[in-house]
Design an enzyme around this catalytic site. Structure first.
Site, short mmCIF file in Angstrom:
data_model
loop_
_atom_site.label_atom_id
_atom_site.label_comp_id
_atom_site.label_asym_id
_atom_site.label_seq_id
_atom_site.Cartn_x
_atom_site.Cartn_y
_atom_site.Cartn_z
N SER A 73 30.09 44.11 80.05
CA SER A 73 28.65 44.10 80.22
C SER A 73 28.11 43.08 79.22
O SER A 73 28.84 42.60 78.36
CB SER A 73 28.05 45.48 79.99
OG SER A 73 28.55 46.03 78.81
N GLU A 114 21.81 31.23 84.43
CA GLU A 114 21.93 31.73 85.80
C GLU A 114 21.00 32.92 85.98
O GLU A 114 20.55 33.51 85.01
CB GLU A 114 23.37 32.21 86.07
CG GLU A 114 24.42 31.12 85.98
CD GLU A 114 25.83 31.70 85.95
OE1 GLU A 114 26.01 32.87 86.33
OE2 GLU A 114 26.74 30.99 85.52
N LYS A 116 20.03 36.74 86.76
CA LYS A 116 20.72 38.02 86.59
C LYS A 116 20.34 38.90 87.78
O LYS A 116 19.23 39.42 87.86
CB LYS A 116 20.29 38.67 85.27
CG LYS A 116 21.02 39.95 84.98
CD LYS A 116 20.78 40.39 83.54
CE LYS A 116 21.56 41.65 83.23
NZ LYS A 116 21.13 42.80 84.03
N ASP A 118 20.13 41.93 90.44
CA ASP A 118 20.02 43.37 90.26
C ASP A 118 20.59 44.05 91.50
O ASP A 118 19.87 44.45 92.40
CB ASP A 118 18.54 43.73 90.07
CG ASP A 118 18.40 45.11 89.49
OD1 ASP A 118 19.42 45.69 89.08
OD2 ASP A 118 17.27 45.62 89.44
N TYR A 219 29.89 34.62 90.74
CA TYR A 219 29.51 33.77 89.61
C TYR A 219 30.57 33.61 88.52
O TYR A 219 30.34 32.93 87.53
CB TYR A 219 28.21 34.28 88.97
CG TYR A 219 28.18 35.77 88.71
CD1 TYR A 219 28.96 36.33 87.71
CD2 TYR A 219 27.39 36.61 89.49
CE1 TYR A 219 28.94 37.68 87.48
CE2 TYR A 219 27.37 37.98 89.26
CZ TYR A 219 28.14 38.51 88.25
OH TYR A 219 28.12 39.85 88.04
N LYS A 307 16.32 39.83 79.42
CA LYS A 307 15.70 40.76 80.36
C LYS A 307 14.20 40.52 80.46
O LYS A 307 13.53 40.37 79.44
CB LYS A 307 15.93 42.19 79.89
CG LYS A 307 17.39 42.56 79.71
CD LYS A 307 17.98 43.15 80.95
CE LYS A 307 17.54 44.58 81.12
NZ LYS A 307 18.13 45.20 82.29
N CYS A 401 15.70 80.07 73.17
CA CYS A 401 16.26 79.45 74.37
C CYS A 401 15.47 79.90 75.59
O CYS A 401 15.31 81.09 75.82
CB CYS A 401 17.73 79.83 74.52
SG CYS A 401 18.44 79.26 76.07
N CYS A 404 18.25 82.14 77.69
CA CYS A 404 18.87 83.38 77.21
C CYS A 404 18.12 84.01 76.04
O CYS A 404 18.52 85.05 75.55
CB CYS A 404 20.32 83.13 76.83
SG CYS A 404 20.48 82.16 75.32
N CYS A 417 20.90 75.69 71.80
CA CYS A 417 21.17 77.10 71.99
C CYS A 417 22.66 77.27 71.75
O CYS A 417 23.48 76.65 72.42
CB CYS A 417 20.81 77.53 73.42
SG CYS A 417 21.45 79.17 73.80
N CYS A 423 24.99 81.86 78.05
CA CYS A 423 23.73 81.22 78.38
C CYS A 423 23.94 80.51 79.71
O CYS A 423 24.73 79.58 79.82
CB CYS A 423 23.34 80.24 77.28
SG CYS A 423 21.80 79.37 77.58
ZN LIG Z 1 20.57 79.88 75.78
#
Ligand SMILES: [Zn+2]
Length: 660
Positions: A73, A114, A116, A118, A219, A307, A401, A404, A417, A423
């Site tokens: 990457s 070049e 990029k 997507d 490429y 980017k 939590c 639970c 938790c 849970c």
């Molecule tokens: Zn929990």
């Protein structure tokens, strides 16, 4: 027949890649009919036959493909400043190299810009002039084999003039005009071109891929033992000569200022393009310079992706819910008034933790407008409140939590938790993770099915899956005999999952797919992984201190080891320890600069050099701050002293022997 295949492939190239057909559609169809008849008559289909482009039968699954060379990457530059930093590093490395090699200096850097794309990265393997494999990027080391799907992409040549073994890399895309046309008649319109291409290629029915009429730009050459290109332009010439579709937008520049201008012009022209891009890629042109610059553990140092800014929208933050994950981590999820960003509807957005809420100024944001950003390739992200002075309702983190009711524990920035074994979301989370595609790949065991089985007290942990039988399942809501049989079949099949999948599945904290594969290759069995020392673990590439500690803590917990040993009663995840192949990349010396000094008891110095080179090390002559390791034997002199001074890692003979 051979000539006919060649003739049709030539016309495909002229039509789909060069956009310059020399025969009419009717004549083309005639040739295709002729070939189909011939194939029917002889019962023979040549591997490069264009009749295979329509997609064949539904496939049983994806075969893993190990890329011959890593699909890296790219490091990302979000600003011009990032770009300048990168350029400075490139120049510095070149100067450093030239200072040591004044007789063979590297040229001043020049760069190629070049687009990029997507879409979905593809790695194509050709041998003896025929396309023999196509794979997705996956984790960069292994991807999914998608040959049948990729064959349906008309601009990808099924045969090329070059007869040697070569892997080329490119991006599968769906043109925006094609997407629009597709959606006009589709029962289920596709949301965006990026998902459309990924969904089409990672689809087990190649006919679906064929229907989407994908395209691809190639490429790069990834692996080519017999090619000796020295410049980026030569690589592109090779690709064009071999009938690959190369994006016409390739610009060469020698200064960062020119590149900046170029980026502005790409941004300006972006709306005119018939495909998605999310930035530009800048690479060093000279291939020798590339090999000198080398790689970090993640990226090539000779390339960077610039980017473009992502798209943003303003919407209202309706509420925040707190979700319990598989590891017990509590994650706040923002529920938003649905809003469209870049063609995708966003209605919820994950926040990292309570401090993230603080950092983004969202403490009093409930009911107020916030800004959401979504770039092409990342999940939506909340940037902050639209009006930072607005005061809405307060966001209060939970104390207990939500599932639970156990009191939550703070660990770093996160709430947890710790009621792991009682849970529900954690238990179901593990079972779902265990069955997921990248783990044991038990088809049909979705989260809702896992919850159903859990609620009916049929399973508590993954090992219970292997005790299920038809009597348990038939009669459950929505479970008919056929569905039950299918699920049991999938569970049965998972018993022979690979060791890497098994390691991934047992849910060791901080151990992802990539690390699982590395561990599987290095240890070959769960038993050996279980007894691995911290040193043995951290010696592996990509296995750091934290991962090693996590692994040891996991196997130090009796509850986990009990479940793992119960699983091993059913599953047999053996993996032969890779020796020769993996040695080249999976060792601490790969890509590192090593200096050798002194004499060795058990081997000659030349043999040490050879061995280290086999392991992928660059063996240097002098110690500098760029040296990664100093291997020293008896009578080591000034080099050792210098290395000590620079804090370079020293390795003696016995240590070296234990590594190699
Ligand atoms: Zn929990």
């Amino acid at each position: 027949m051979r000539n006919l295949v060649r003739e049709i492939n030539k016309h495909c190239h002229l039509y789909y890649t060069l956009d310059n057909p020399i025969i009419s559609d009717i004549d083309f169809d005639y040739l295709m009919d002729l070939l189909r008849d011939l194939e029917k008559e002889t019962g023979m289909i040549l591997p490069a036959s264009p009749t295979q482009r329509v997609g064949g039968n539904i496939l049983p699954g994806f075969q893993e493909h190990e890329h011959r060379s890593h699909l890296w990457s790219l490091e990302k530059a979000n600003s011009i400043a990032d770009l300048k930093t990168w350029e400075a590093q490139v120049k510095k490395a070149i100067q450093a190299h030239n200072a040591v090699h004044p007789n063979f200096p590297l040229p001043d850097p020049s760069y190629v810009v070049e687009l990029k794309f997507d879409g979905l990265t593809l790695n194509l393997t050709y041998n003896n002039g025929v396309l023999v494999q196509a794979a997705t990027r996956g984790n960069g080391i292994t991807g999914e084999g998608v040959l049948a799907q990729v064959k349906t992409i008309s601009s990808i040549p099924l045969e090329i003039p070059y007869m040697g073994l070569v892997e080329v890399q490119g991006e599968g895309i769906m043109k925006l005009s094609t997407l629009k046309k597709y959606n006009e008649t589709a029962i289920e319109p596709l949301k965006n071109a990026r998902n459309a291409v990924a969904g089409a290629i990672r689809n087990l029915n190649p006919q679906v891929t064929a229907e989407r009429k994908l395209d691809a730009y190639i490429y790069n050459i990834g692996y080519s033992p017999d090619l000796n290109h020295t410049q980026h332009s030569e690589v592109f010439d090779f690709l064009k000569l071999n009938r690959f579709k190369v994006n016409p937008y390739v610009q060469y520049h020698s200064t960062i200022e020119d590149i900046m201008e170029e980026l502005e012009s790409i941004k300006l022209n972006r709306p005119e393009l018939d495909y998605l891009i999310d930035g530009a890629v800048i690479k060093v042109c000279d291939l020798k310079t590339r090999s000198v610059l080398g790689y970090t553990s993640k990226y090539p140092k000779w390339a960077i992706a610039y980017k473009f800014e992502a798209e943003e929208a303003v919407t209202s933050l309706n509420s925040i819910t707190w979700e319990v994950g598989r590891t017990g981590k509590i994650t706040p999820v923002a529920c938003l008034e649905p809003v469209e960003i870049g063609g995708v509807t966003v209605s919820s957005c994950t926040l990292n933790n309570n401090s993230d809420i603080e950092r983004k100024g969202l403490r009093y944001a409930l009911g107020k407008d916030i800004i959401v950003r979504r770039s092409n390739d990342v999940i939506p992200e909340i940037l902050g409140m639209e009006d930072p002075d607005a005061i809405g309702e307060q966001v209060i983190p939970p104390q207990y939590c939500p599932s639970c009711q156990r009191e939550l524990v703070k660990n770093g920035a996160h709430l947890f938790c710790t009621n792991t074994w009682n849970c529900e979301p954690q238990q179901i989370g593990w079972i779902t993770h265990f069955s997921s595609k990248e783990a044991m790949d038990i088809e049909g065991l979705s989260e809702s099915t896992a919850k159903l089985l859990f609620d009916h007290k049929l399973i508590k942990d993954p090992s219970d899956l292997y005790r299920l039988d038809a009597n348990n399942l038939v009669g459950l809501p929505s479970f008919q005999i056929k569905k039950a049989a299918k699920l049991l079949n999938a569970i049965e099949k998972s018993k022979s999952a690979s060791l890497a999948r098994f390691i991934r599945a047992i849910s060791i904290p901080n151990v992802g797919s990539n690390s699982s594969k590395i561990l599987a290759d290095a240890f070959g069995s769960i038993e050996r992984l279980q007894s691995a020392t911290k040193e043995e673990l951290t010696r592996l590439p990509d296995i750091g201190e934290i991962v090693a500690i996590s692994i040891q803590a996991y196997f130090g917990n009796e509850k986990y080891t009990t479940i793992v040993s119960r699983l091993l009663d059913f599953c047999n995840p053996e993996n032969p320890v890779k020796v020769d192949q993996s040695l080249a990349t999976d060792n601490i010396f790969n890509g590192k600069t090593v200096v050798i000094t002194g004499t060795f008891e058990t081997m000659k110095r030349d043999d040490v050099t050879l061995k280290l080179q086999e392991l992928g090390a660059k063996v240097g002559s002098g110690v500098s701050k760029n040296t990664d390791f100093l291997i020293f034997g008896e009578k080591a002199g000034s080099k050792k002293t210098k290395a000590e001074g620079l804090g370079i890692r020293l390795i003696n003979e016995s240590e070296l022997l234990s590594i190699i």
